[in-house]
Design a protein around this motif. Structure first.
Motif, PDB file in Angstrom:
ATOM      1  N   PRO A 177     -15.657 -71.594  22.701  1.00 35.42           N
ATOM      2  CA  PRO A 177     -15.237 -70.277  23.215  1.00 35.42           C
ATOM      3  C   PRO A 177     -15.601 -69.165  22.239  1.00 35.42           C
ATOM      4  O   PRO A 177     -15.584 -69.366  21.024  1.00 35.42           O
ATOM      5  CB  PRO A 177     -13.724 -70.423  23.367  1.00 35.42           C
ATOM      6  N   ARG A 178     -15.916 -67.960  22.821  1.00 32.30           N
ATOM      7  CA  ARG A 178     -16.293 -66.804  21.996  1.00 32.30           C
ATOM      8  C   ARG A 178     -15.074 -66.272  21.262  1.00 32.30           C
ATOM      9  O   ARG A 178     -13.998 -66.134  21.853  1.00 32.30           O
ATOM     10  CB  ARG A 178     -16.879 -65.691  22.870  1.00 32.30           C
ATOM     11  N   PRO A 179     -15.215 -65.988  19.980  1.00 30.42           N
ATOM     12  CA  PRO A 179     -14.059 -65.469  19.230  1.00 30.42           C
ATOM     13  C   PRO A 179     -13.544 -64.178  19.866  1.00 30.42           C
ATOM     14  O   PRO A 179     -14.287 -63.404  20.458  1.00 30.42           O
ATOM     15  CB  PRO A 179     -14.629 -65.216  17.829  1.00 30.42           C
ATOM     16  N   SER A 180     -12.285 -63.906  19.704  1.00 30.93           N
ATOM     17  CA  SER A 180     -11.670 -62.701  20.256  1.00 30.93           C
ATOM     18  C   SER A 180     -12.150 -61.471  19.506  1.00 30.93           C
ATOM     19  O   SER A 180     -12.699 -61.567  18.397  1.00 30.93           O
ATOM     20  CB  SER A 180     -10.146 -62.799  20.168  1.00 30.93           C
ATOM     21  N   LEU A 181     -11.916 -60.305  20.128  1.00 28.40           N
ATOM     22  CA  LEU A 181     -12.310 -59.045  19.500  1.00 28.40           C
ATOM     23  C   LEU A 181     -11.605 -58.866  18.166  1.00 28.40           C
ATOM     24  O   LEU A 181     -12.191 -58.398  17.184  1.00 28.40           O
ATOM     25  CB  LEU A 181     -11.994 -57.873  20.442  1.00 28.40           C
ATOM     26  N   ARG A 182     -10.346 -59.254  18.138  1.00 30.26           N
ATOM     27  CA  ARG A 182      -9.579 -59.127  16.890  1.00 30.26           C
ATOM     28  C   ARG A 182     -10.222 -59.955  15.782  1.00 30.26           C
ATOM     29  O   ARG A 182     -10.351 -59.520  14.634  1.00 30.26           O
ATOM     30  CB  ARG A 182      -8.138 -59.569  17.128  1.00 30.26           C
ATOM     31  N   SER A 183     -10.630 -61.206  16.160  1.00 31.88           N
ATOM     32  CA  SER A 183     -11.250 -62.081  15.160  1.00 31.88           C
ATOM     33  C   SER A 183     -12.557 -61.503  14.653  1.00 31.88           C
ATOM     34  O   SER A 183     -12.859 -61.548  13.463  1.00 31.88           O
ATOM     35  CB  SER A 183     -11.490 -63.471  15.764  1.00 31.88           C
ATOM     36  N   ARG A 184     -13.326 -60.959  15.574  1.00 33.51           N
ATOM     37  CA  ARG A 184     -14.617 -60.394  15.173  1.00 33.51           C
ATOM     38  C   ARG A 184     -14.437 -59.173  14.278  1.00 33.51           C
ATOM     39  O   ARG A 184     -15.199 -58.940  13.346  1.00 33.51           O
ATOM     40  CB  ARG A 184     -15.442 -60.034  16.408  1.00 33.51           C
ATOM     41  N   LEU A 185     -13.437 -58.320  14.605  1.00 31.25           N
ATOM     42  CA  LEU A 185     -13.191 -57.147  13.771  1.00 31.25           C
ATOM     43  C   LEU A 185     -12.750 -57.560  12.372  1.00 31.25           C
ATOM     44  O   LEU A 185     -13.172 -56.983  11.363  1.00 31.25           O
ATOM     45  CB  LEU A 185     -12.133 -56.262  14.419  1.00 31.25           C
ATOM     46  N   LEU A 186     -11.883 -58.570  12.320  1.00 30.52           N
ATOM     47  CA  LEU A 186     -11.405 -59.017  11.016  1.00 30.52           C
ATOM     48  C   LEU A 186     -12.517 -59.637  10.191  1.00 30.52           C
ATOM     49  O   LEU A 186     -12.444 -59.679   8.954  1.00 30.52           O
ATOM     50  CB  LEU A 186     -10.263 -60.032  11.199  1.00 30.52           C
ATOM     51  N   ALA A 187     -13.549 -60.158  10.871  1.00 31.36           N
ATOM     52  CA  ALA A 187     -14.663 -60.780  10.151  1.00 31.36           C
ATOM     53  C   ALA A 187     -15.582 -59.759   9.505  1.00 31.36           C
ATOM     54  O   ALA A 187     -16.396 -60.112   8.655  1.00 31.36           O
ATOM     55  CB  ALA A 187     -15.454 -61.678  11.113  1.00 31.36           C
ATOM     56  N   LEU A 188     -15.494 -58.444   9.923  1.00 29.48           N
ATOM     57  CA  LEU A 188     -16.354 -57.427   9.334  1.00 29.48           C
ATOM     58  C   LEU A 188     -16.001 -57.243   7.872  1.00 29.48           C
ATOM     59  O   LEU A 188     -14.815 -57.219   7.492  1.00 29.48           O
ATOM     60  CB  LEU A 188     -16.203 -56.103  10.084  1.00 29.48           C
ATOM     61  N   PRO A 189     -17.010 -57.058   7.013  1.00 31.94           N
ATOM     62  CA  PRO A 189     -16.752 -57.027   5.563  1.00 31.94           C
ATOM     63  C   PRO A 189     -15.917 -55.843   5.103  1.00 31.94           C
ATOM     64  O   PRO A 189     -15.207 -55.937   4.108  1.00 31.94           O
ATOM     65  CB  PRO A 189     -18.165 -56.999   4.961  1.00 31.94           C
ATOM     66  N   TYR A 190     -16.001 -54.704   5.798  1.00 29.92           N
ATOM     67  CA  TYR A 190     -15.295 -53.517   5.319  1.00 29.92           C
ATOM     68  C   TYR A 190     -13.921 -53.341   5.948  1.00 29.92           C
ATOM     69  O   TYR A 190     -13.188 -52.421   5.613  1.00 29.92           O
ATOM     70  CB  TYR A 190     -16.135 -52.263   5.594  1.00 29.92           C
ATOM     71  N   VAL A 191     -13.571 -54.230   6.891  1.00 30.33           N
ATOM     72  CA  VAL A 191     -12.280 -54.078   7.560  1.00 30.33           C
ATOM     73  C   VAL A 191     -11.151 -54.595   6.681  1.00 30.33           C
ATOM     74  O   VAL A 191     -10.072 -53.992   6.563  1.00 30.33           O
ATOM     75  CB  VAL A 191     -12.289 -54.803   8.919  1.00 30.33           C
ATOM     76  N   ALA A 192     -11.376 -55.727   6.034  1.00 36.63           N
ATOM     77  CA  ALA A 192     -10.317 -56.340   5.224  1.00 36.63           C
ATOM     78  C   ALA A 192      -9.808 -55.408   4.122  1.00 36.63           C
ATOM     79  O   ALA A 192      -8.593 -55.246   3.954  1.00 36.63           O
ATOM     80  CB  ALA A 192     -10.816 -57.666   4.636  1.00 36.63           C
ATOM     81  N   PRO A 193     -10.729 -54.717   3.364  1.00 40.79           N
ATOM     82  CA  PRO A 193     -10.218 -53.792   2.332  1.00 40.79           C
ATOM     83  C   PRO A 193      -9.385 -52.659   2.920  1.00 40.79           C
ATOM     84  O   PRO A 193      -8.375 -52.266   2.343  1.00 40.79           O
ATOM     85  CB  PRO A 193     -11.495 -53.265   1.661  1.00 40.79           C
ATOM     86  N   VAL A 194      -9.842 -52.145   4.074  1.00 42.77           N
ATOM     87  CA  VAL A 194      -9.106 -51.045   4.700  1.00 42.77           C
ATOM     88  C   VAL A 194      -7.723 -51.509   5.119  1.00 42.77           C
ATOM     89  O   VAL A 194      -6.704 -50.828   4.911  1.00 42.77           O
ATOM     90  CB  VAL A 194      -9.892 -50.496   5.910  1.00 42.77           C
ATOM     91  N   LEU A 195      -7.673 -52.702   5.715  1.00 42.95           N
ATOM     92  CA  LEU A 195      -6.374 -53.233   6.133  1.00 42.95           C
ATOM     93  C   LEU A 195      -5.466 -53.472   4.932  1.00 42.95           C
ATOM     94  O   LEU A 195      -4.242 -53.268   4.997  1.00 42.95           O
ATOM     95  CB  LEU A 195      -6.576 -54.538   6.913  1.00 42.95           C
ATOM     96  N   GLY A 196      -6.077 -53.880   3.839  1.00 40.03           N
ATOM     97  CA  GLY A 196      -5.275 -54.089   2.640  1.00 40.03           C
ATOM     98  C   GLY A 196      -4.640 -52.803   2.146  1.00 40.03           C
ATOM     99  O   GLY A 196      -3.463 -52.757   1.795  1.00 40.03           O
ATOM    100  N   VAL A 197      -5.449 -51.729   2.116  1.00 39.72           N
ATOM    101  CA  VAL A 197      -4.925 -50.427   1.684  1.00 39.72           C
ATOM    102  C   VAL A 197      -3.829 -49.951   2.627  1.00 39.72           C
ATOM    103  O   VAL A 197      -2.780 -49.448   2.212  1.00 39.72           O
ATOM    104  CB  VAL A 197      -6.073 -49.398   1.589  1.00 39.72           C
ATOM    105  N   LEU A 198      -4.090 -50.088   3.944  1.00 38.09           N
ATOM    106  CA  LEU A 198      -3.091 -49.669   4.929  1.00 38.09           C
ATOM    107  C   LEU A 198      -1.793 -50.466   4.763  1.00 38.09           C
ATOM    108  O   LEU A 198      -0.689 -49.919   4.917  1.00 38.09           O
ATOM    109  CB  LEU A 198      -3.654 -49.855   6.343  1.00 38.09           C
ATOM    110  N   ALA A 199      -1.933 -51.729   4.478  1.00 34.90           N
ATOM    111  CA  ALA A 199      -0.732 -52.554   4.299  1.00 34.90           C
ATOM    112  C   ALA A 199       0.101 -52.063   3.123  1.00 34.90           C
ATOM    113  O   ALA A 199       1.331 -51.993   3.184  1.00 34.90           O
ATOM    114  CB  ALA A 199      -1.130 -54.015   4.107  1.00 34.90           C
TER     115      ALA A 199
END
Length: 744
Positions: free
Chosen positions: A69-91
């Motif tokens: 099955p194709r990964p969900s949109l959420r999974s694909r967004l989280l896989a982007l390299p620049y998303v994780a740092p942004v989420l970390g800062v937001l957290a």
């Protein structure tokens, strides 16, 4: 195989074992790679065993392989390299702000408060709500800006211009089109004119972002409070309103205007916006654009305006109906005040020196009325001729011409036109008085053409709005005896043949022909017979006979008989060719029968004048033309003007002109000084349906025709019945002589 169970595992716990898949290929291998073997519990095992088919051992990994099955949109967004740092800062920030957010969360009734204060938000809640509103508002503006596009299509009138026609002396004659507008490049608009407008309307134009936040806020407040949007627009916004939107006074239109203005300011340079604004703004008197405003109020081009005149024109942008001083005294007072204020503002912003300002103490009074007018009477005939010629000679399509922006400089002489119209009008009025019944169906056509082909004046009819066709350009009635000079020129140019195979014999003005009436017309084979079997004979006016007469004298006295025979001797084909070479249209030439020499052709007044002008030009003919120059918004347009070409020899032209001079002197011996260079002759028809006079004064030839036709009944000419006068008092000659005065 024995499995050793760790001592830490209790007997009632389930254990999962990951067993490496057996060696298989293809998709089954991929599928098995992710298979898990889970020993069933004691309760599940019997059930599963019952589901297995009898006699077949249960096998794992035997299912058909399926695509993962194709990964969900959420999974694909989280896989982007620049998303994780942004989420970390937001957290991190969320964790820090969460206590404050909890404190701002409304609690009603509020603890520790009494009375109405128990239900009022705290200052933190007010601050949080305000910041949230500002943030949401900002996001909404960003979204609206992104969603707003600059329209592809301008308002229909934003690009349409008028076409202006000028007299030969360069003064305006008439205009055509729905609007009065001529676009001008900014480089042709003086800086004083530009800064007068900027000082009056938007002095910060070159530094603002296309909108004025203060002005927009004020305008929106007024719209909500009083239904008024005045005072909130920059020049960029005004331009957007003029060419992209409508004039509705609404918040929606104002908001859209501001967004488009912001985008336009990023897309176009400031000079481009200013140029477009100056060319599309309304200045009153039916004019759009600074060029037409300069012409309408001061009778000059924008390049000739000074700062004082420009300051007045700038005041019209506030509302021409309130600032045109010619309308009433209140307008004048407003205009003077605004004019003075604009000049003072130019000094304040450093665009006009105090010394220059001191020179402008007197209000520059504009013209009482717009000189770019269209009478709808004779000027429409002139415009029609010039428009047709301009489109043909400059290869302008009807569509492009209708979009406007052309300046057509005609060949029409204002003074000659006035004299010609006055002469015809007097003759028409006299005919209506003396012959009221027959004069109702009388028609008058006239034209003056220079030897170089310029059409100087025409009379097309009483009023173009009542009579749409142009009498001066109509091929309606025969030329009659006014056609004789072309027969004479053909004979002089080509010679005559008395035998079919013999050589042509030259003739001169002294060559003698039979001038008697009712003499058979002959060919080399004998008499000429018409289709009804009758001999064709000569036909003089009044059935008069002249006996042997020279061709020069025959033209002088307008004797038909010699020219009927001369046409046959020369060859009717050569007569036709000579007439066409001299300027008559091939379609107007009559049939090649003896009557051709009697003037059965039906040329227009313009073509007859052009034909006689050929003789005055020493035998060179130039096609009549009515436009000498064309520009489009100030840029020259290529125009194919006619060139002179040889029609007949110079000696032939001189002889014909000499005979026409004698014809004029014989008919009107006292009407011109002996030294006057005047030549011409009358033209009559056998059935009295047309009367002509065609003559040349110096190098200008004028042709006049009078005829009757009841257009409500048919297109057949009617007998004149006296409205053309007599030989001694010819109406066509009277018009001609008044039109070319003074003769000298």
């Amino acid at each position: 195989m024995q499995l050793k169970v760790p001592g830490s595992i209790r007997p009632d716990e389930t254990m999962q074992l990951r067993v490496p898949p057996p060696h298989i290929s293809g998709s089954a291998k991929e599928h098995s790679r992710h298979s898990e073997i889970t020993p069933p519990s004691s309760e599940e095992a019997p059930s599963r065993e019952r589901q297995a088919p009898a006699g077949r051992p249960r096998q794992r990994g035997s299912r058909n392989p399926r695509k993962a099955p194709r990964p969900s949109l959420r999974s694909r967004l989280l896989a982007l390299p620049y998303v994780a740092p942004v989420l970390g800062v937001l957290a991190v920030w969320t964790a820090r702000l969460l206590p404050y957010v909890r404190r701002m969360r409304p609690q009603y009734p509020r603890p520790g408060r009494t009375g109405w204060r128990r239900w009022m938000p705290s200052w933190r809640q007010w601050l949080g709500g305000s910041l949230a509103a500002v943030g949401l508002g900002g996001l909404s503006l960003v979204a609206a800006y992104a969603a707003t596009d600059i329209p592809d299509d301008l308002n229909s009138y934003a690009t349409q211009q008028d076409n202006v026609f000028f007299w030969s002396d360069g003064t305006p004659m008439a205009r055509t089109g729905w609007v009065q507008r001529q676009a001008m490049p900014l480089k042709d608009i003086p800086e004083d004119v530009r800064w007068a407008v900027l000082a009056a309307e938007n002095e910060s134009f070159y530094s603002d972002p296309g909108i004025s936040l203060k002005g927009v806020t004020r305008a929106l407040f007024r719209t909500l409070g009083q239904g008024d949007t005045q005072g909130g627009s920059t020049i960029t916004q005004q331009y957007v309103k003029n060419v992209y939107l409508n004039q509705d006074q609404t918040v929606t239109r104002k908001f859209t205007e501001a967004l488009i203005a912001l985008k336009l300011d990023n897309k176009m340079s400031k000079d481009e916006i200013l140029e477009s604004y100056l060319n599309t703004s309304w200045f009153g008197r039916g004019t759009y654009g600074i060029q037409r405003a300069a012409q309408a109020y001061y009778g000059k081009d924008v390049s000739e305006l000074n700062a004082s005149e420009a300051a007045f024109l700038a005041s019209l942008l506030k509302g021409a109906g309130l600032y045109d001083p010619t309308l009433n005294s209140a307008n004048r007072a407003r205009a003077v005040e605004r004019w003075s204020w604009t000049l003072d503002r130019m000094v304040e912003i450093g665009k006009l020196s105090k010394a220059e300002r001191a020179r402008y103490r007197t209000f520059p009074e504009p013209l009482k009325r717009n000189p770019l007018y269209d009478t709808g009477e004779q000027s429409d005939y002139l415009v029609e001729l010039a428009s047709q010629y301009a489109k043909k000679a400059a290869k302008i399509s009807d569509q492009d011409f209708d979009l406007g922006g052309y300046q057509i400089y005609t060949t029409f002489d204002k003074k000659r036109e006035a004299q010609l119209v006055e002469a015809v009008t007097k003759a028409r009025d006299k005919a209506l008085k003396d012959h009221p019944k027959t004069a109702r169906t009388a028609h008058y056509g006239a034209a003056s053409v220079a030897a170089d082909g310029r059409i100087l004046a025409v009379y097309g009819g009483p009023d173009h709005r009542k009579q749409g066709y142009n009498e001066s350009n109509a091929t309606t009635v025969p030329a009659g005896s006014a056609f004789q000079p072309f027969v004479y020129a053909a004979g002089l140019e080509h010679g005559v043949r008395k035998t079919r195979d013999g050589a042509a014999t030259p003739i001169t003005g002294e060559s003698v022909y039979n001038g008697d009436d009712d003499v058979p017309v002959t060919t080399p084979e004998g008499p000429y017979w018409d289709r009804s079997g009758r001999k064709v004979t000569t036909d003089n006016d009044g059935d008069r006979s002249y006996g042997p007469i020279s061709l020069h004298r025959a033209l002088k006295l307008s004797v038909n008989a010699p020219f009927m025979q001369l046409g046959m001797d020369t060859g009717l084909d050569k007569v036709r060719a000579t007439a066409v070479a001299s300027g008559l249209l091939p379609s107007s030439i009559g049939d090649q029968v003896p009557a051709l020499a009697l003037g059965s052709s039906t040329p227009s007044a313009i073509r007859m004048a052009g034909g006689y002008a050929t003789f005055a030009a020493a035998g060179k003919h130039t096609e009549p033309y009515s436009v000498r120059r064309i520009t489009h918004n100030g840029t020259k347009v290529a125009l194919n003007l006619p060139s002179p070409r040889r029609a007949v020899g110079a000696d032939v032209a001189e002889e014909v002109t000499s005979a026409l001079r004698d014809a004029f002197r014989a008919a009107h011996p006292t009407d011109a000084p002996a030294t006057a260079d005047v030549a011409g002759k009358a033209g009559t028809t056998q059935d009295d349906t047309a009367a002509w006079y065609v003559g040349t004064h110096r190098t200008v030839s004028t042709a006049v025709v009078v005829y009757r036709m009841d257009l409500a009944e048919s297109l057949e000419p009617l007998p004149l019945k006296g409205i053309a006068g007599t030989t001694a008092d010819s109406v066509p000659y009277g018009i001609w002589s008044r039109a070319v005065r003074p003769l000298g």
